[in-house]
Design a protein around this motif. Structure first.
Motif, PDB file in Angstrom:
ATOM      1  N   ILE A 176      55.625  53.926  62.345  1.00 52.00           N
ATOM      2  CA  ILE A 176      55.254  53.527  60.978  1.00 52.00           C
ATOM      3  C   ILE A 176      56.168  54.233  59.988  1.00 52.00           C
ATOM      4  N   ILE A 177      56.311  55.545  60.155  1.00 49.92           N
ATOM      5  CA  ILE A 177      57.157  56.344  59.247  1.00 49.92           C
ATOM      6  C   ILE A 177      58.616  55.894  59.336  1.00 49.92           C
ATOM      7  N   GLU A 178      59.091  55.692  60.583  1.00 51.29           N
ATOM      8  CA  GLU A 178      60.484  55.260  60.767  1.00 51.29           C
ATOM      9  C   GLU A 178      60.747  53.932  60.062  1.00 51.29           C
ATOM     10  N   TYR A 179      59.870  52.942  60.292  1.00 53.61           N
ATOM     11  CA  TYR A 179      60.063  51.617  59.710  1.00 53.61           C
ATOM     12  C   TYR A 179      59.864  51.627  58.196  1.00 53.61           C
ATOM     13  N   MET A 180      58.923  52.437  57.709  1.00 55.50           N
ATOM     14  CA  MET A 180      58.706  52.510  56.271  1.00 55.50           C
ATOM     15  C   MET A 180      59.944  53.075  55.578  1.00 55.50           C
ATOM     16  N   ASN A 181      60.534  54.113  56.160  1.00 54.00           N
ATOM     17  CA  ASN A 181      61.748  54.694  55.582  1.00 54.00           C
ATOM     18  C   ASN A 181      62.902  53.693  55.584  1.00 54.00           C
ATOM     19  N   LYS A 182      62.991  52.897  56.651  1.00 51.05           N
ATOM     20  CA  LYS A 182      64.028  51.869  56.719  1.00 51.05           C
ATOM     21  C   LYS A 182      63.785  50.768  55.683  1.00 51.05           C
ATOM     22  N   ALA A 183      62.519  50.392  55.506  1.00 50.84           N
ATOM     23  CA  ALA A 183      62.184  49.369  54.509  1.00 50.84           C
ATOM     24  C   ALA A 183      62.479  49.876  53.096  1.00 50.84           C
ATOM     25  N   LEU A 184      62.207  51.141  52.855  1.00 49.55           N
ATOM     26  CA  LEU A 184      62.495  51.732  51.543  1.00 49.55           C
ATOM     27  C   LEU A 184      64.004  51.820  51.302  1.00 49.55           C
ATOM     28  N   TYR A 185      64.754  52.047  52.348  1.00 47.57           N
ATOM     29  CA  TYR A 185      66.219  52.049  52.216  1.00 47.57           C
ATOM     30  C   TYR A 185      66.693  50.673  51.747  1.00 47.57           C
ATOM     31  N   ILE A 186      66.110  49.620  52.327  1.00 46.87           N
ATOM     32  CA  ILE A 186      66.449  48.250  51.916  1.00 46.87           C
ATOM     33  C   ILE A 186      66.063  48.030  50.456  1.00 46.87           C
ATOM     34  N   LEU A 187      64.879  48.504  50.066  1.00 51.48           N
ATOM     35  CA  LEU A 187      64.405  48.349  48.690  1.00 51.48           C
ATOM     36  C   LEU A 187      65.362  48.995  47.695  1.00 51.48           C
ATOM     37  N   ASN A 188      66.013  50.056  48.106  1.00 55.69           N
ATOM     38  CA  ASN A 188      66.917  50.790  47.214  1.00 55.69           C
ATOM     39  C   ASN A 188      68.390  50.434  47.400  1.00 55.69           C
ATOM     40  N   ASP A 189      68.681  49.461  48.261  1.00 56.39           N
ATOM     41  CA  ASP A 189      70.060  49.069  48.534  1.00 56.39           C
ATOM     42  C   ASP A 189      70.568  48.144  47.424  1.00 56.39           C
ATOM     43  N   SER A 207      55.015  44.711  41.652  1.00 57.80           N
ATOM     44  CA  SER A 207      54.816  44.567  40.199  1.00 57.80           C
ATOM     45  C   SER A 207      55.626  45.603  39.438  1.00 57.80           C
ATOM     46  N   TYR A 208      55.608  46.831  39.938  1.00 63.73           N
ATOM     47  CA  TYR A 208      56.325  47.912  39.262  1.00 63.73           C
ATOM     48  C   TYR A 208      57.835  47.630  39.237  1.00 63.73           C
ATOM     49  N   PHE A 236      61.010  43.903  50.995  1.00 60.91           N
ATOM     50  CA  PHE A 236      60.135  45.063  51.133  1.00 60.91           C
ATOM     51  C   PHE A 236      58.671  44.641  51.167  1.00 60.91           C
ATOM     52  N   HIS A 237      58.313  43.653  50.366  1.00 62.88           N
ATOM     53  CA  HIS A 237      56.920  43.193  50.340  1.00 62.88           C
ATOM     54  C   HIS A 237      56.497  42.720  51.725  1.00 62.88           C
ATOM     55  N   TYR A 238      57.404  41.992  52.383  1.00 60.89           N
ATOM     56  CA  TYR A 238      57.075  41.549  53.737  1.00 60.89           C
ATOM     57  C   TYR A 238      56.969  42.735  54.699  1.00 60.89           C
ATOM     58  N   TYR A 239      57.968  43.593  54.697  1.00 62.51           N
ATOM     59  CA  TYR A 239      57.982  44.705  55.647  1.00 62.51           C
ATOM     60  C   TYR A 239      56.764  45.605  55.475  1.00 62.51           C
ATOM     61  N   PHE A 240      56.366  45.859  54.226  1.00 60.24           N
ATOM     62  CA  PHE A 240      55.191  46.700  53.992  1.00 60.24           C
ATOM     63  C   PHE A 240      53.953  46.056  54.632  1.00 60.24           C
ATOM     64  N   GLY A 241      53.791  44.746  54.413  1.00 57.95           N
ATOM     65  CA  GLY A 241      52.648  44.048  55.002  1.00 57.95           C
ATOM     66  C   GLY A 241      52.700  44.053  56.518  1.00 57.95           C
ATOM     67  N   ASP A 271      59.514  56.887  41.893  1.00 55.69           N
ATOM     68  CA  ASP A 271      60.563  56.793  42.900  1.00 55.69           C
ATOM     69  C   ASP A 271      59.940  56.443  44.244  1.00 55.69           C
ATOM     70  N   PHE A 272      60.532  55.475  44.890  1.00 51.78           N
ATOM     71  CA  PHE A 272      60.093  55.102  46.235  1.00 51.78           C
ATOM     72  C   PHE A 272      61.278  55.292  47.173  1.00 51.78           C
ATOM     73  N   LYS A 273      61.460  56.539  47.601  1.00 52.03           N
ATOM     74  CA  LYS A 273      62.610  56.885  48.436  1.00 52.03           C
ATOM     75  C   LYS A 273      62.250  57.045  49.907  1.00 52.03           C
ATOM     76  N   ASP A 274      61.050  57.588  50.174  1.00 46.80           N
ATOM     77  CA  ASP A 274      60.655  57.803  51.563  1.00 46.80           C
ATOM     78  C   ASP A 274      59.149  57.660  51.708  1.00 46.80           C
ATOM     79  N   SER A 275      58.661  57.851  52.925  1.00 47.35           N
ATOM     80  CA  SER A 275      57.248  57.637  53.233  1.00 47.35           C
ATOM     81  C   SER A 275      56.325  58.544  52.425  1.00 47.35           C
TER      82      SER A 275
END
Length: 411
Positions: free
Chosen positions: A196-209, A244-245, A221-226, A138-142
């Motif tokens: 970092i934490i704020e943006y990562m949580n927002k990026a993960l929200y997009i990944l799960n939308d 990949s996962y 998400f790949h872009y935002y993580f980079g 699960d990739f829900k939060d930081s």
């Protein structure tokens, strides 16, 4: 005409025309805006006909590959997946300048499958890829990202340089620079850690939308993580693993094992996708990266389809040869088992890298060590089996050259 990024359109047009194009795109009904800012501009993605054509092409080729794989025997699929797994780990390391040999990765996979604690520096990353299609992540939060980092890379990075370990509450607390081939700085990871934490949580929200197509989500998400670059070291490998996962869970499993190889083969395209999207002239339009990343996924699928079709035809050829030469074993009372063993080893030679150990052959054939040793001896007598030693392991494959010779001798 192909997809044209705002980065390119900036160069091609005067400022008035460019601003009109940007405003039309930013305010389009086909645009999704995100609460993540790039160069102090709100990032966004626009559903573009070229992007959606790529999405359609990927889904179509995924269906074709599923059809090809449905007609392959299980050993062939397992061997191809094993080869692809080794490729993925080797290339994801190589992209970051980390050297790991195919032999070492293969032996380590065997150790992990036997649940042996190896203390190998690559155990974390290899173990995660081995479990890619089995483990539910699960990739829900930081905290989930940090957990993955700890399991996958923490020990390896600790052994290399403890200074590169995370020193913040979850991620890094100091700045990090990304360089172009050791020269100038091309990107600075965002700061401070709270952002970092704020943006990562927002990026993960997009990944799960789930209102957004999964292929688009993975690319975003790949872009935002980079862009966020949450760690001092290991960002690329963690990012590629997550992509990949996710891909392996929604499409044919093999695509999850081919991403890093495709990126390595098209590294300039991959890096430019990041740099062009990061550029202030691109106006925080993440569509630029999404298009290029989807194109890489499609290229990966294309190579996989060609490879699978070619190997399928080769397998059919050797199946016919096997039927023709079976009489050479007719004096042996276990002719069916030897025939089955040789067919297994043929699949190893065509689709795999190293072959199978005797222990795995025993399990597949449901025979004891003595019997399998006897059968291998028969094949070796006719020079139809090769044995490869790698560390403490011995792997077995078919000798395809000898099969070709026998085929030419049989009338």
């Amino acid at each position: 005409m192909n997809f044209e990024s705002l980065y390119k359109l900036f160069v091609m047009n005067d400022s008035t025309t460019f601003n009109r194009i940007y405003n039309e795109k930013f305010n389009s009904q086909s645009t999704i805006k995100f609460d993540i800012y790039i160069n102090e501009q709100q990032s966004f993605f626009t559903y573009d006909k070229y992007i959606m054509a790529l999405v359609s092409n990927i889904r179509n080729i995924d269906n074709r590959i599923n059809e090809i794989f449905s007609n392959l025997p299980p050993i062939a699929i397992d061997q191809y997946m094993r080869k692809s797994l080794i490729d993925e780990i080797e290339y994801t390391n190589e992209i970051e300048g980390v050297i790991s040999t195919r032999k070492d990765i293969n032996d380590l996979i065997n150790e992990i499958e036997k649940k042996i604690n190896t203390r190998n520096r690559f155990e974390g990353i290899v173990n995660k890829y081995v479990l890619l299609t089995e483990e539910q992540l699960d990739f829900k939060d930081s905290f989930d990202i940090r957990k993955l980092y700890d399991e996958m890379l923490y020990n390896e990075i600790r052994l290399e340089d403890e200074k590169n370990l995370p020193d913040g509450k979850i991620f890094r607390k100091e700045t990090v620079h990304i360089y172009k081939t050791g020269e100038k700085i091309i990107h600075n990871g965002i700061m401070p850690e709270s952002k970092i934490i704020e943006y990562m949580n927002k990026a993960l929200y997009i990944l799960n939308d789930q209102s957004i197509d999964i292929l688009i989500r993975v690319s975003l998400f790949h872009y935002y993580f980079g862009y966020i670059h949450p760690f001092y070291d290991g960002n690329g490998r963690i990012n590629r693993f997550i992509s990949s996962y996710i891909l392996s869970k929604h499409f044919n499993e093999v695509i999850g094992f081919r991403l890093s190889m495709t990126i390595k083969e098209n590294l300039t395209q991959y890096l430019e996708a990041f740099s062009h999207t990061n550029d202030s002239r691109n106006k925080a339009d993440i569509s630029t990266f999404v298009y290029e990343f989807l194109d890489l996924i499609y290229k990966s699928y294309q190579k996989t389809e060609i490879y699978a079709l070619e190997k399928s035809q080769i397998l059919k050829k050797y199946e016919m040869i096997l039927e023709k030469i079976t009489p050479i074993f007719e004096t042996h009372k276990n002719i069916d088992a030897i025939h089955q063993l040789l067919f297994i080893l043929i699949q190893c030679s065509i689709f795999g890298d190293f072959g199978l150990t005797k222990a795995k052959l025993c399990k597949i054939l449901k025979k004891g060590n003595t019997k399998v040793t006897e059968f291998l001896g028969v094949l070796k007598k006719h020079n139809l089996c090769t044995e490869i030693q790698s560390g403490k392991y011995h792997y077995y494959q078919a000798n395809l050259e000898e099969l070709d010779k026998l085929d030419n001798q049989v009338i």
